[in-house]
Motif scaffolding. Structure first.
Motif, PDB file in Angstrom:
ATOM      1  N   MET A 130       0.881  -1.087   0.168  1.00 32.40           N
ATOM      2  CA  MET A 130      -0.091   0.122  -0.019  1.00 32.40           C
ATOM      3  C   MET A 130       0.946   1.225   0.088  1.00 32.40           C
ATOM      4  SD  MET A 130      -2.878   0.833   2.967  1.00 32.40           S
ATOM      5  CE  MET A 130      -1.779   1.158   4.191  1.00 32.40           C
ATOM      6  N   LEU A 131       1.932   1.352   0.877  1.00 30.66           N
ATOM      7  CA  LEU A 131       2.875   2.476   0.880  1.00 30.66           C
ATOM      8  C   LEU A 131       3.512   2.735  -0.351  1.00 30.66           C
ATOM      9  CD1 LEU A 131       4.292   4.168   2.941  1.00 30.66           C
ATOM     10  CD2 LEU A 131       6.166   2.805   2.996  1.00 30.66           C
ATOM     11  N   SER A 132       4.113   1.441  -1.102  1.00 30.91           N
ATOM     12  CA  SER A 132       4.742   1.871  -2.475  1.00 30.91           C
ATOM     13  C   SER A 132       3.718   2.265  -3.418  1.00 30.91           C
ATOM     14  CB  SER A 132       5.312   0.449  -2.922  1.00 30.91           C
ATOM     15  OG  SER A 132       6.292  -0.017  -1.830  1.00 30.91           O
ATOM     16  N   ALA A 133       2.479   1.648  -3.555  1.00 28.08           N
ATOM     17  CA  ALA A 133       1.551   1.975  -4.486  1.00 28.08           C
ATOM     18  C   ALA A 133       1.069   3.454  -4.359  1.00 28.08           C
ATOM     19  CB  ALA A 133       0.506   1.122  -4.479  1.00 28.08           C
ATOM     20  N   VAL A 134       0.612   3.952  -3.299  1.00 29.57           N
ATOM     21  CA  VAL A 134       0.269   5.174  -3.026  1.00 29.57           C
ATOM     22  C   VAL A 134       1.372   6.193  -3.167  1.00 29.57           C
ATOM     23  CG1 VAL A 134      -0.823   6.567  -1.554  1.00 29.57           C
ATOM     24  CG2 VAL A 134      -1.652   4.482  -1.645  1.00 29.57           C
ATOM     25  N   GLY A 135       2.576   5.569  -2.682  1.00 30.80           N
ATOM     26  CA  GLY A 135       3.825   6.645  -2.673  1.00 30.80           C
ATOM     27  C   GLY A 135       4.343   7.018  -4.169  1.00 30.80           C
ATOM     28  N   LEU A 136       4.160   5.837  -4.827  1.00 32.40           N
ATOM     29  CA  LEU A 136       4.536   6.089  -6.421  1.00 32.40           C
ATOM     30  C   LEU A 136       3.506   7.080  -7.055  1.00 32.40           C
ATOM     31  CD1 LEU A 136       6.143   2.825  -7.403  1.00 32.40           C
ATOM     32  CD2 LEU A 136       7.223   4.733  -7.031  1.00 32.40           C
ATOM     33  N   ALA A 137       2.288   6.834  -7.051  1.00 29.67           N
ATOM     34  CA  ALA A 137       1.374   7.617  -7.580  1.00 29.67           C
ATOM     35  C   ALA A 137       1.309   9.189  -7.021  1.00 29.67           C
ATOM     36  CB  ALA A 137      -0.094   6.899  -7.084  1.00 29.67           C
ATOM     37  N   ASN A 138       1.359   9.307  -5.951  1.00 34.64           N
ATOM     38  CA  ASN A 138       1.622  10.650  -5.275  1.00 34.64           C
ATOM     39  C   ASN A 138       2.930  11.285  -6.025  1.00 34.64           C
ATOM     40  OD1 ASN A 138      -0.618  10.654  -3.928  1.00 34.64           O
ATOM     41  ND2 ASN A 138       0.579  10.266  -1.923  1.00 34.64           N
ATOM     42  N   LEU A 139       3.861  10.406  -6.208  1.00 38.18           N
ATOM     43  CA  LEU A 139       5.229  10.949  -6.694  1.00 38.18           C
ATOM     44  C   LEU A 139       4.935  11.643  -7.904  1.00 38.18           C
ATOM     45  CD1 LEU A 139       8.271  11.151  -5.688  1.00 38.18           C
ATOM     46  CD2 LEU A 139       8.689   9.101  -6.877  1.00 38.18           C
ATOM     47  N   VAL A 140       4.215  10.717  -8.842  1.00 42.00           N
ATOM     48  CA  VAL A 140       3.848  11.283 -10.335  1.00 42.00           C
ATOM     49  C   VAL A 140       3.136  12.692 -10.058  1.00 42.00           C
ATOM     50  CG1 VAL A 140       2.500  10.689 -12.522  1.00 42.00           C
ATOM     51  CG2 VAL A 140       3.937   8.895 -11.083  1.00 42.00           C
ATOM     52  N   THR A 141       2.049  12.744  -9.185  1.00 45.97           N
ATOM     53  CA  THR A 141       1.279  13.960  -8.933  1.00 45.97           C
ATOM     54  C   THR A 141       2.299  15.139  -8.673  1.00 45.97           C
ATOM     55  OG1 THR A 141      -0.541  12.729  -8.392  1.00 45.97           O
ATOM     56  CG2 THR A 141      -0.616  14.853  -7.727  1.00 45.97           C
ATOM     57  N   MET A 142       3.249  14.882  -7.865  1.00 46.91           N
ATOM     58  CA  MET A 142       4.059  15.859  -7.090  1.00 46.91           C
ATOM     59  C   MET A 142       4.907  16.372  -8.327  1.00 46.91           C
ATOM     60  SD  MET A 142       5.057  14.510  -3.401  1.00 46.91           S
ATOM     61  CE  MET A 142       5.933  16.076  -2.973  1.00 46.91           C
ATOM     62  N   THR A 143       5.275  15.345  -9.226  1.00 43.86           N
ATOM     63  CA  THR A 143       6.268  15.798 -10.379  1.00 43.86           C
ATOM     64  C   THR A 143       5.686  16.290 -11.563  1.00 43.86           C
ATOM     65  OG1 THR A 143       6.804  13.670 -10.835  1.00 43.86           O
ATOM     66  CG2 THR A 143       8.251  14.603  -9.097  1.00 43.86           C
ATOM     67  N   THR A 144       4.239  16.313 -11.565  1.00 39.24           N
ATOM     68  CA  THR A 144       3.928  16.664 -13.051  1.00 39.24           C
ATOM     69  C   THR A 144       3.131  17.835 -13.067  1.00 39.24           C
ATOM     70  OG1 THR A 144       3.790  14.343 -13.451  1.00 39.24           O
ATOM     71  CG2 THR A 144       2.579  15.553 -14.761  1.00 39.24           C
ATOM     72  N   ARG A 145       3.296  18.882 -13.752  1.00 37.06           N
ATOM     73  CA  ARG A 145       2.537  20.056 -13.740  1.00 37.06           C
ATOM     74  C   ARG A 145       1.292  19.656 -14.372  1.00 37.06           C
ATOM     75  NH1 ARG A 145       7.761  22.166 -14.719  1.00 37.06           N
ATOM     76  NH2 ARG A 145       7.857  20.974 -16.653  1.00 37.06           N
ATOM     77  N   LEU A 146       0.192  20.726 -13.914  1.00 32.69           N
ATOM     78  CA  LEU A 146      -1.339  20.490 -14.380  1.00 32.69           C
ATOM     79  C   LEU A 146      -1.370  20.351 -15.884  1.00 32.69           C
ATOM     80  CD1 LEU A 146      -4.068  20.351 -13.320  1.00 32.69           C
ATOM     81  CD2 LEU A 146      -4.236  22.819 -13.266  1.00 32.69           C
ATOM     82  N   SER A 147      -0.471  21.177 -16.579  1.00 33.66           N
ATOM     83  CA  SER A 147      -0.599  21.573 -18.208  1.00 33.66           C
ATOM     84  C   SER A 147      -0.107  20.175 -18.638  1.00 33.66           C
ATOM     85  CB  SER A 147       0.155  22.658 -18.559  1.00 33.66           C
ATOM     86  OG  SER A 147       1.294  22.704 -18.136  1.00 33.66           O
ATOM     87  N   ASP A 148       0.945  19.630 -18.079  1.00 40.39           N
ATOM     88  CA  ASP A 148       1.551  18.500 -18.721  1.00 40.39           C
ATOM     89  C   ASP A 148       0.426  17.330 -18.578  1.00 40.39           C
ATOM     90  OD1 ASP A 148       3.655  19.936 -19.267  1.00 40.39           O
ATOM     91  OD2 ASP A 148       4.845  19.237 -17.603  1.00 40.39           O
ATOM     92  N   ILE A 149      -0.194  17.055 -17.437  1.00 37.27           N
ATOM     93  CA  ILE A 149      -1.004  15.881 -17.244  1.00 37.27           C
ATOM     94  C   ILE A 149      -2.272  16.249 -18.085  1.00 37.27           C
ATOM     95  CG2 ILE A 149      -2.326  16.796 -15.235  1.00 37.27           C
ATOM     96  CD1 ILE A 149      -1.976  13.731 -14.295  1.00 37.27           C
ATOM     97  N   MET A 150      -2.885  17.634 -18.344  1.00 35.64           N
ATOM     98  CA  MET A 150      -3.864  17.743 -19.036  1.00 35.64           C
ATOM     99  C   MET A 150      -3.689  17.432 -20.757  1.00 35.64           C
ATOM    100  SD  MET A 150      -6.761  18.900 -18.323  1.00 35.64           S
ATOM    101  CE  MET A 150      -7.344  19.122 -19.884  1.00 35.64           C
ATOM    102  N   ALA A 151      -2.437  17.871 -21.010  1.00 35.45           N
ATOM    103  CA  ALA A 151      -1.961  17.400 -22.460  1.00 35.45           C
ATOM    104  C   ALA A 151      -2.303  15.522 -22.567  1.00 35.45           C
ATOM    105  CB  ALA A 151      -0.530  17.504 -22.679  1.00 35.45           C
ATOM    106  N   VAL A 152      -1.879  14.770 -21.479  1.00 38.34           N
ATOM    107  CA  VAL A 152      -2.202  13.353 -21.638  1.00 38.34           C
ATOM    108  C   VAL A 152      -3.515  13.128 -21.598  1.00 38.34           C
ATOM    109  CG1 VAL A 152      -1.754  11.222 -20.519  1.00 38.34           C
ATOM    110  CG2 VAL A 152       0.033  13.109 -20.286  1.00 38.34           C
ATOM    111  N   VAL A 153      -4.327  13.907 -20.835  1.00 40.87           N
ATOM    112  CA  VAL A 153      -5.838  13.661 -20.680  1.00 40.87           C
ATOM    113  C   VAL A 153      -6.402  14.065 -22.223  1.00 40.87           C
ATOM    114  CG1 VAL A 153      -8.030  14.331 -19.931  1.00 40.87           C
ATOM    115  CG2 VAL A 153      -6.193  14.168 -18.482  1.00 40.87           C
ATOM    116  N   ARG A 154      -5.845  15.115 -22.843  1.00 40.31           N
ATOM    117  CA  ARG A 154      -6.259  15.465 -24.269  1.00 40.31           C
ATOM    118  C   ARG A 154      -5.972  14.331 -25.072  1.00 40.31           C
ATOM    119  NH1 ARG A 154      -3.699  20.574 -23.962  1.00 40.31           N
ATOM    120  NH2 ARG A 154      -5.407  21.080 -22.567  1.00 40.31           N
ATOM    121  N   TRP A 155      -4.887  13.693 -24.996  1.00 44.47           N
ATOM    122  CA  TRP A 155      -4.280  12.465 -26.039  1.00 44.47           C
ATOM    123  C   TRP A 155      -5.062  11.332 -25.587  1.00 44.47           C
ATOM    124  CZ3 TRP A 155      -1.766   8.050 -24.617  1.00 44.47           C
ATOM    125  CH2 TRP A 155      -1.126   7.317 -25.881  1.00 44.47           C
TER     126      TRP A 155
END
Lengths: 186, 204, 248
Positions: free
Chosen positions: B96-121
């Motif tokens: 649980m710690l690793s899974a949530v930790g890694l997911a949070n890590l992606v959120t912490m290191t990804t700008r809103l505009s960048d993740i929006m671009a993925v959503v668009r794609w």
């Protein structure tokens, strides 16, 4: 269509804002946030389709990394954590609640909305939540149920409030209850 | 509203958001399948060390976000102490710690505009199936825009209640808040329509 | 102000038997009007139907019966024409601003007019520069003051360069310096203006004025003339106590 989108977005914002309200604690120390009350209202007020979309939009924006969940939580982590099942359950709950309020018109609205909130916001939502928790914490369904049962009284209270608020909204502004408009199933 | 992206710039900020998300999916799948305590200890140490790489500020901010997991960890560990199967309890907790930790890590290191671009794609194929991407983007912008506005209104309502009542407002603000939100929705839909609505003239 | 500024800055409004009923309450009753104006002031007491008339003229609300035409267009049914024909500034900018940052908000309307995303952003930056606000592009709306939000709304509408601008009491509740400054920015708009207000000092530059009372036209004509009659009547009504009257 503009009106639908505006209602969906504003209700997603309402769900977020209800998460900012101070938590209240039930007599035996279980914290209760108003956020799932927002999910119930999305269903009772917007109806099945738009209510579901409001919850999905809320969850999408949470996943994008905005701290919209109660306690300032958000990001991708909450979707793999032990309570992820409840978030999935919100979607199903809003749909179920909206579906019931749209179709069951023979009783008083407060009763219909309250019963719909119990069925969707408790029975359906906890079914998803318990399955999610059982998966993440590697427990049987019965064991996972034991872990969350303390939260059910708070959600019953919320279902009652959802029923009363929905009826009051309908009295204040009949046109705002999209779940009871002729074109509810757009 | 401030996103959960970390203000501490890391090298991971510059990695393509799509790559980070793909790695996250693979890693989460791996964590779900594996069962060994050694594997999960290694995985958790690896995740935590990723948090440590950008320095102290990032590390403490990251751990603070993971701290919401401790009640679950406590319950699981206590449970497995009782059932005398501590190893299984540790595996569950570390996973649980690793899974949530890694997911949070992606959120912490990804700008809103960048993740929006993925959503668009990701949305492009769905758009062909009828998903209105323009409406989705307006909807996302609208929520981010209206949350502080409605939050402010909720605060005013709470204050106006407190100014006239010895009791706390709590859920009693929900009804007036919903009324305000529905009125806002009507006005906003007019404003949207005033500027061309959801169908772009070049596309219909 | 705009490169493609409309040569003809006047506009023509035609109402024919216009009635509007909202939730069983008549708001506009049988309005007939046909006039050409450059700046049209609409005055009336709270609840006289001014804001509703603004929304009907802008084509946001359909009349219950009767017709509304601005420069010959039925703007409710012809939304494509409406975008070039009319822009509207609402009383509360929080009801108008859709996006979280200034640039997105100003670019939105240009995208709606058919520009590509990149062109819309370039056009939005041009508009910001024209108002000397190039530095505002990335600013989050939530960090702006009320007056600044009003200016964002004005820039967002001005970017679309409509022939007529409708102002629905955009100055209500603003302090005196902010009003004065916004009026100066407003003067940058080259087209015709319909200005709704209950405060006649906002309307001293209007060549034509329309006075609404309980959803009906009380008077229409040259600005100064209507203004004087309106002020006299408002002073007279102020001495009465109709605040006690409940509707219906």
């Amino acid at each position: 269509m503009e009106r639908s989108l505006a209602h969906i977005a504003l209700f997603a914002a309402v769900i977020a804002v209800l998460g900012f309200l101070p938590k209240l604690s039930l007599g035996f120390g279980v914290p209760v946030t108003a956020q799932s009350l927002g999910v119930m209202l999305a269903g009772t007020v917007l109806g099945a389709r738009r209510g579901t979309l409001a919850v999905l939009l809320f969850l999408l924006i949470t996943a994008l990394g905005l701290p919209l969940l109660a306690g300032g939580r958000g990001g991708l982590g909450v979707f793999v954590g032990p309570t992820a099942g409840f978030l999935a359950g919100w979607v199903a709950a809003a749909f179920c609640i909206g579906f019931i309020v749209e179709r069951w018109r023979s009783q008083k609205l407060a009763l219909v909305a309250g019963v719909a909130s119990v069925i969707g916001g408790i029975v359906v939502m906890y079914a998803f939540g318990i399955i999610g928790m059982a998966l993440v914490l590697d427990k049987t369904l019965l064991e996972a149920t034991a872990l969350v049962v303390a939260f059910i009284p708070g959600d019953i209270a919320k279902a009652v409030i959802a029923g009363l608020v929905t009826a009051a909204l309908y009295r204040a502004r009949p046109s705002s209850l999209l779940s009871r408009q002729a074109n509810a199933v757009l | 509203m401030i996103s959960l992206t970390s203000p501490v710039k890391t090298r991971a900020h510059d990695l393509p958001a799509g790559l980070k998300l793909a790695l996250l999916v693979v890693a989460t799948g791996g964590l779900a399948r594996a069962d060994g305590l050694a594997f999960h200890t290694g995985a958790a140490l690896f995740s935590v060390s990723l948090y440590a790489l950008p320095g102290r500020v990032f590390f403490t901010a990251g751990l603070k976000r993971l701290s919401i997991l401790w009640p679950f960890a406590a319950v699981v560990l206590a449970w497995h102490l009782v059932t005398r199967d501590v190893e299984a309890g540790l595996v569950i907790t570390l996973r649980m710690l690793s899974a949530v930790g890694l997911a949070n890590l992606v959120t912490m290191t990804t700008r809103l505009s960048d993740i929006m671009a993925v959503v668009r794609w990701l949305g492009t194929p769905l758009a062909r199936l009828g998903l209105n991407m323009a409406a989705l983007e307006i909807g996302i912008g609208l929520v981010i825009r209206m949350v502080p506005v409605l939050g402010e209104k909720a605060r005013h309502l709470t204050e106006s209640w407190r100014a006239r009542s010895p009791r706390r407002a709590r859920w009693r603000v929900v009804l007036p808040l919903a009324v305000l939100a529905l009125e806002d929705a009507d006005r906003v839909s007019e404003a949207l329509r005033a500027r061309g609505g959801l169908t772009r003239p070049d596309k219909d | 102000m705009t490169p493609d500024r409309p040569k003809e800055a006047s506009a023509r409004i035609a109402l024919d038997g216009l009635c509007l009923t909202l939730e069983a309450r008549p708001v506009l009753r049988d309005l007939d009007l046909d006039l050409r104006f450059r700046r049209l002031g609409v005055v009336g007491r709270n609840g006289s139907g001014k804001s509703t008339l603004a929304r009907v003229i802008a084509g946001l609300v359909a009349p219950t019966t009767g017709t509304v035409r601005l420069n010959g267009h039925d703007l409710y049914n012809d939304r494509r024409a409406a975008l070039g024909e009319v822009g509207i500034l609402f009383q509360n900018p929080d009801h108008q601003i859709i996006f979280p940052t200034v640039l997105e908000e100003v670019a939105f309307g240009l995208g709606q007019l058919g520009s590509s995303k990149r062109k819309a952003e370039a056009g939005a930056r041009e508009t910001l520069a024209r108002f000397d606000k190039a530095g505002w592009a990335e600013a989050p709306i939530s960090a702006l003051s009320q007056g600044q939000k009003h200016l964002v709304c004005l820039m967002a509408v001005a970017a679309m360069a409509p022939r007529t601008l409708i102002l629905d009491e955009p100055f209500a509740g603003l302090d005196i310096p902010t009003r004065a400054q916004l009026r100066r920015y407003l003067a940058l708009f080259p087209g015709a203006v319909i200005h709704i207000s209950h405060a006649p000092e906002d309307l001293d530059d209007c060549d034509t004025m329309l006075w609404l009372d309980k959803g009906r036209i009380a008077m229409v004509g040259a600005g100064a003339e209507v203004n004087d009659a309106y002020l006299d009547e408002m002073a007279r009504q102020g001495a009465r106590d109709d605040i006690s009257d409940l509707p219906g």
